[in-house]
Structures are given as structure tokens and as C-alpha cells.
Design a protein around this motif. Structure first.
Motif, PDB file in Angstrom:
ATOM      1  N   CYS A 194       0.827  -1.208   0.000  1.00  0.00           N
ATOM      2  CA  CYS A 194       0.000   0.000   0.000  1.00  0.00           C
ATOM      3  C   CYS A 194       0.865   1.263   0.000  1.00  0.00           C
ATOM      4  O   CYS A 194       0.469   2.294  -0.547  1.00  0.00           O
ATOM      5  N   LEU A 195       2.049   1.178   0.631  1.00  0.00           N
ATOM      6  CA  LEU A 195       2.974   2.318   0.589  1.00  0.00           C
ATOM      7  C   LEU A 195       3.507   2.525  -0.822  1.00  0.00           C
ATOM      8  O   LEU A 195       3.742   3.653  -1.250  1.00  0.00           O
ATOM      9  N   LEU A 196       3.692   1.424  -1.564  1.00  0.00           N
ATOM     10  CA  LEU A 196       4.084   1.557  -2.964  1.00  0.00           C
ATOM     11  C   LEU A 196       2.991   2.283  -3.743  1.00  0.00           C
ATOM     12  O   LEU A 196       3.280   3.116  -4.622  1.00  0.00           O
ATOM     13  N   GLY A 197       1.728   1.973  -3.438  1.00  0.00           N
ATOM     14  CA  GLY A 197       0.618   2.672  -4.079  1.00  0.00           C
ATOM     15  C   GLY A 197       0.625   4.150  -3.752  1.00  0.00           C
ATOM     16  O   GLY A 197       0.354   4.997  -4.621  1.00  0.00           O
ATOM     17  N   PHE A 198       0.950   4.479  -2.498  1.00  0.00           N
ATOM     18  CA  PHE A 198       1.042   5.894  -2.094  1.00  0.00           C
ATOM     19  C   PHE A 198       2.109   6.619  -2.910  1.00  0.00           C
ATOM     20  O   PHE A 198       1.853   7.688  -3.482  1.00  0.00           O
ATOM     21  N   PHE A 199       3.304   6.035  -2.979  1.00  0.00           N
ATOM     22  CA  PHE A 199       4.403   6.696  -3.683  1.00  0.00           C
ATOM     23  C   PHE A 199       4.149   6.788  -5.189  1.00  0.00           C
ATOM     24  O   PHE A 199       4.501   7.782  -5.828  1.00  0.00           O
ATOM     25  N   ALA A 200       3.550   5.754  -5.764  1.00  0.00           N
ATOM     26  CA  ALA A 200       3.274   5.763  -7.202  1.00  0.00           C
ATOM     27  C   ALA A 200       2.302   6.878  -7.552  1.00  0.00           C
ATOM     28  O   ALA A 200       2.521   7.639  -8.516  1.00  0.00           O
ATOM     29  N   ALA A 201       1.229   7.004  -6.777  1.00  0.00           N
ATOM     30  CA  ALA A 201       0.240   8.042  -7.044  1.00  0.00           C
ATOM     31  C   ALA A 201       0.817   9.433  -6.777  1.00  0.00           C
ATOM     32  O   ALA A 201       0.559  10.387  -7.535  1.00  0.00           O
ATOM     33  N   PHE A 202       1.602   9.569  -5.713  1.00  0.00           N
ATOM     34  CA  PHE A 202       2.220  10.861  -5.388  1.00  0.00           C
ATOM     35  C   PHE A 202       3.170  11.280  -6.509  1.00  0.00           C
ATOM     36  O   PHE A 202       3.152  12.439  -6.959  1.00  0.00           O
ATOM     37  N   TYR A 203       3.994  10.343  -6.960  1.00  0.00           N
ATOM     38  CA  TYR A 203       4.971  10.629  -8.009  1.00  0.00           C
ATOM     39  C   TYR A 203       4.287  11.070  -9.300  1.00  0.00           C
ATOM     40  O   TYR A 203       4.764  11.984  -9.982  1.00  0.00           O
ATOM     41  N   ALA A 204       3.174  10.442  -9.634  1.00  0.00           N
ATOM     42  CA  ALA A 204       2.487  10.734 -10.888  1.00  0.00           C
ATOM     43  C   ALA A 204       1.922  12.149 -10.921  1.00  0.00           C
ATOM     44  O   ALA A 204       1.743  12.719 -11.999  1.00  0.00           O
ATOM     45  N   VAL A 205       1.674  12.736  -9.748  1.00  0.00           N
ATOM     46  CA  VAL A 205       0.990  14.033  -9.693  1.00  0.00           C
ATOM     47  C   VAL A 205       1.875  15.149  -9.151  1.00  0.00           C
ATOM     48  O   VAL A 205       1.553  16.329  -9.312  1.00  0.00           O
ATOM     49  N   GLN A 206       3.013  14.828  -8.542  1.00  0.00           N
ATOM     50  CA  GLN A 206       3.765  15.827  -7.792  1.00  0.00           C
ATOM     51  C   GLN A 206       4.247  17.010  -8.625  1.00  0.00           C
ATOM     52  O   GLN A 206       4.408  18.115  -8.098  1.00  0.00           O
ATOM     53  N   ASP A 207       4.471  16.827  -9.925  1.00  0.00           N
ATOM     54  CA  ASP A 207       4.915  17.939 -10.760  1.00  0.00           C
ATOM     55  C   ASP A 207       3.784  18.908 -11.090  1.00  0.00           C
ATOM     56  O   ASP A 207       4.030  20.010 -11.584  1.00  0.00           O
ATOM     57  N   THR A 208       2.563  18.494 -10.822  1.00  0.00           N
ATOM     58  CA  THR A 208       1.404  19.349 -11.091  1.00  0.00           C
ATOM     59  C   THR A 208       1.055  20.194  -9.877  1.00  0.00           C
ATOM     60  O   THR A 208       0.940  21.413  -9.964  1.00  0.00           O
ATOM     61  N   SER A 209       0.889  19.544  -8.747  1.00  0.00           N
ATOM     62  CA  SER A 209       0.507  20.236  -7.519  1.00  0.00           C
ATOM     63  C   SER A 209       0.894  19.399  -6.323  1.00  0.00           C
ATOM     64  O   SER A 209       0.609  18.197  -6.280  1.00  0.00           O
ATOM     65  N   LEU A 211      -0.292  19.702  -3.275  1.00  0.00           N
ATOM     66  CA  LEU A 211      -1.503  19.342  -2.550  1.00  0.00           C
ATOM     67  C   LEU A 211      -2.227  18.191  -3.244  1.00  0.00           C
ATOM     68  O   LEU A 211      -2.693  17.245  -2.592  1.00  0.00           O
ATOM     69  N   ALA A 212      -2.304  18.270  -4.561  1.00  0.00           N
ATOM     70  CA  ALA A 212      -2.944  17.192  -5.320  1.00  0.00           C
ATOM     71  C   ALA A 212      -2.159  15.888  -5.171  1.00  0.00           C
ATOM     72  O   ALA A 212      -2.743  14.801  -5.161  1.00  0.00           O
ATOM     73  N   ALA A 213      -0.849  16.007  -5.047  1.00  0.00           N
ATOM     74  CA  ALA A 213      -0.018  14.811  -4.887  1.00  0.00           C
ATOM     75  C   ALA A 213      -0.333  14.106  -3.570  1.00  0.00           C
ATOM     76  O   ALA A 213      -0.393  12.870  -3.514  1.00  0.00           O
ATOM     77  N   PHE A 214      -0.542  14.886  -2.504  1.00  0.00           N
ATOM     78  CA  PHE A 214      -0.901  14.269  -1.225  1.00  0.00           C
ATOM     79  C   PHE A 214      -2.259  13.574  -1.321  1.00  0.00           C
ATOM     80  O   PHE A 214      -2.430  12.461  -0.808  1.00  0.00           O
ATOM     81  N   ALA A 215      -3.215  14.245  -1.970  1.00  0.00           N
ATOM     82  CA  ALA A 215      -4.536  13.640  -2.129  1.00  0.00           C
ATOM     83  C   ALA A 215      -4.435  12.357  -2.949  1.00  0.00           C
ATOM     84  O   ALA A 215      -5.038  11.329  -2.604  1.00  0.00           O
ATOM     85  N   ALA A 216      -3.655  12.404  -4.024  1.00  0.00           N
ATOM     86  CA  ALA A 216      -3.491  11.224  -4.876  1.00  0.00           C
ATOM     87  C   ALA A 216      -2.772  10.116  -4.117  1.00  0.00           C
ATOM     88  O   ALA A 216      -3.114   8.938  -4.241  1.00  0.00           O
ATOM     89  N   GLY A 217      -1.757  10.486  -3.336  1.00  0.00           N
ATOM     90  CA  GLY A 217      -1.002   9.491  -2.586  1.00  0.00           C
ATOM     91  C   GLY A 217      -1.881   8.732  -1.607  1.00  0.00           C
ATOM     92  O   GLY A 217      -1.843   7.491  -1.546  1.00  0.00           O
ATOM     93  N   TRP A 218      -2.686   9.465  -0.841  1.00  0.00           N
ATOM     94  CA  TRP A 218      -3.564   8.797   0.121  1.00  0.00           C
ATOM     95  C   TRP A 218      -4.647   7.988  -0.589  1.00  0.00           C
ATOM     96  O   TRP A 218      -5.052   6.929  -0.108  1.00  0.00           O
ATOM     97  N   ALA A 219      -5.102   8.488  -1.745  1.00  0.00           N
ATOM     98  CA  ALA A 219      -6.076   7.721  -2.520  1.00  0.00           C
ATOM     99  C   ALA A 219      -5.446   6.426  -3.027  1.00  0.00           C
ATOM    100  O   ALA A 219      -6.077   5.362  -3.016  1.00  0.00           O
ATOM    101  N   GLY A 220      -4.192   6.516  -3.472  1.00  0.00           N
ATOM    102  CA  GLY A 220      -3.485   5.317  -3.925  1.00  0.00           C
ATOM    103  C   GLY A 220      -3.305   4.321  -2.803  1.00  0.00           C
ATOM    104  O   GLY A 220      -3.467   3.110  -2.990  1.00  0.00           O
ATOM    105  N   PHE A 221      -2.974   4.824  -1.616  1.00  0.00           N
ATOM    106  CA  PHE A 221      -2.839   3.944  -0.452  1.00  0.00           C
ATOM    107  C   PHE A 221      -4.172   3.270  -0.142  1.00  0.00           C
ATOM    108  O   PHE A 221      -4.239   2.055   0.083  1.00  0.00           O
TER     109      PHE A 221
END
Length: 247
Positions: A194-209, A211-221
């Protein structure tokens, strides 16, 4: 990490101590709360280093389990050995050249699958009722945990990018669950995907925003945790109970 961060980590460890189920203790520990705190209070971005950090987190609990459960070491000595293993392994990973995030994710995920297959061949500890552990007044116990989390914050600051996955609460949680450390490590190894899911989602969005990266990371988790839980329920339903075929 700030005093507020150390306070939140102390709350996590204290909460783990109140939970009787080892499975839920491991789940609470696997929540990416320390990870989020570090990413929110620093300029560190998610790279392949954090994926290697998930490996080192599992190594940390593996070393604690080996030293305390199998070799009979005092839990404090086992913790110290595990911290040394984490720092040494992180330093070794830090010497590697920058590797592609998605390639490393695929490799670490494959290692996770292999680890689960190996764990499936070993017997799990039986579920048993855990007695209450309130030997200290809750305020005194919380104060000790808070002091420990502050110390872990100071140590974690020496690890550069690997500071994100440093076992801030893990060092203290291992002491709290020392009687069930083997089973705790098994459950955390399973939850670590699940931590891998957090990092994957965070990485995919972090260059955009951020705040959005945190939301995506927790959603991925959350998505990985939901799928993992659903998969466990399916496997449990398909596994016959002992003696089910007996007349």
C-alpha cells in the motif's frame, strides 16, 4: 521534523499500544502518516529512493524479529541493530545512480509478490487474546513515547531522501508489540504494498501540484488497502477450514 510531527508520531505509537489485534496494529503502523509529515515539511520529492525505502522498512522489522524473536535479544538491542541495518542499507542504496521510478516500482513490486509467496509457506502465529498492557499511567507512557519520537526525528534527519521512510514510529512500535513481533512483521510486509501505491500516485501528480499529490497518494494507499483486503477475504472464503470435509 517539527514538534507537531513528533507529537503525531507519538499518537500513532500510543494508539498501536491500545489495539489488541496484531493485524490492525500493523495496519495503523503502515498508514503513511510519518511519510506525509516529512514530505509536507520539506522540499523532498518522491523518487525511486522512497521505493527502496519500503524495502528497508521491511528489513528493519525482519532484523528486529530475527534478533528478538529467534535469537532472544533484548528488544532495545534488537531495535538498535535494526536501526543500524536500516541506515547501512539506506547508505548503500544512496550510492546507486538515479534509476527510473517506474522500473524500480516494477522490481520492488515483484519482490513483494515473491516475499508473500515465501511467507505463505510458513505458518502464521495463532490468534490469541492480548491482555491489557497499561502497566504505566497513560500520561507517563505517552511522555516516554513522545521523547522517543523526538529522538527518532533527530536520527532520521541524517538520511537525506531516505528520511521519508525512516521508521520513526517503527522503532517504538517494535517495543510495544515485542511479544507479537513476528506476526506484526508478517502483516506489515503484506501491507507495505500500500505504501508503494502511495508513492506511485504521489509521483504521478507531484509535478502538477503538491496538494494534489498528497490527495493522490492517500487515494493510492486507500485503493491498494481496499484491494488487498478484498483479496484476503476471497482467499479466506476459498480456503476450507480444518475438518470441513470430515463427516
Amino acid at each position: 521534523m517539527s514538534l507537531l510531527g513528533a507529537l503525531l508520531i507519538a499518537v500513532v505509537v500510543w494508539t498501536i499500544g491500545l489495539i489488541r489485534s496484531v493485524r490492525w496494529q500493523a495496519f495503523v503502523y503502515s498508514l503513511p502518516i510519518p511519510i506525509t509529515l516529512v514530505l509536507a515539511t520539506t522540499s523532498i520529492t518522491v523518487t525511486s529512493a522512497q521505493l527502496f525505502g519500503v524495502i528497508t522498512l521491511n528489513v528493519f522489522f525482519g532484523v528486529v524479529t530475527l534478533a528478538h524473536h529467534y535469537l532472544g535479544w533484548n528488544i532495545l538491542l534488537a531495535d538498535a541493530l535494526a536501526i543500524g541495518a536500516y541506515v547501512g542499507l539506506s547508505w548503500s542504496f544512496g550510492l546507486l545512480p538515479e534509476l527510473g521510478f517506474w522500473w524500480v516500482l516494477a522490481g520492488v513490486t515483484a519482490l513483494w509478490v515473491l516475499a508473500q509467496l515465501l511467507l505463505a509457506t510458513t505458518a502464521a502465529d495463532p490468534e490469541r487474546e492480548r491482555p491489557g498492557r497499561e502497566q504505566l499511567h497513560w500520561a507517563a507512557k505517552f511522555g516516554l513515547v513522545l521523547a522517543g519520537s523526538l529522538l527518532m526525528s533527530l536520527l532520521g534527519g541524517l538520511l537525506n531522501g531516505f528520511v521519508v521512510t525512516f521508521p520513526y514510529s517503527g522503532v517504538l512500535a517494535a517495543i510495544e508489540v515485542r511479544r507479537d513481533i513476528r506476526e506484526f512483521a508478517r502483516h506489515f510486509a503484506r501491507n507495505s504494498v500500500c505504501l508503494l501505491g502511495f508513492f506511485a500516485a504521489f509521483y504521478a501528480v507531484q509535478d502538477t501540484s503538491r496538494l494534489a499529490a498528497f490527495a493522490a497518494g492517500w487515494a493510492g494507499f486507500g485503493l491498494c488497502a481496499g484491494l488487498l483486503h478484498a483479496g484476503e477475504r476471497v482467499l479466506t472464503a476459498r480456503t476450507p477450514s480444518p475438518g470441513a470435509d470430515r463427516p
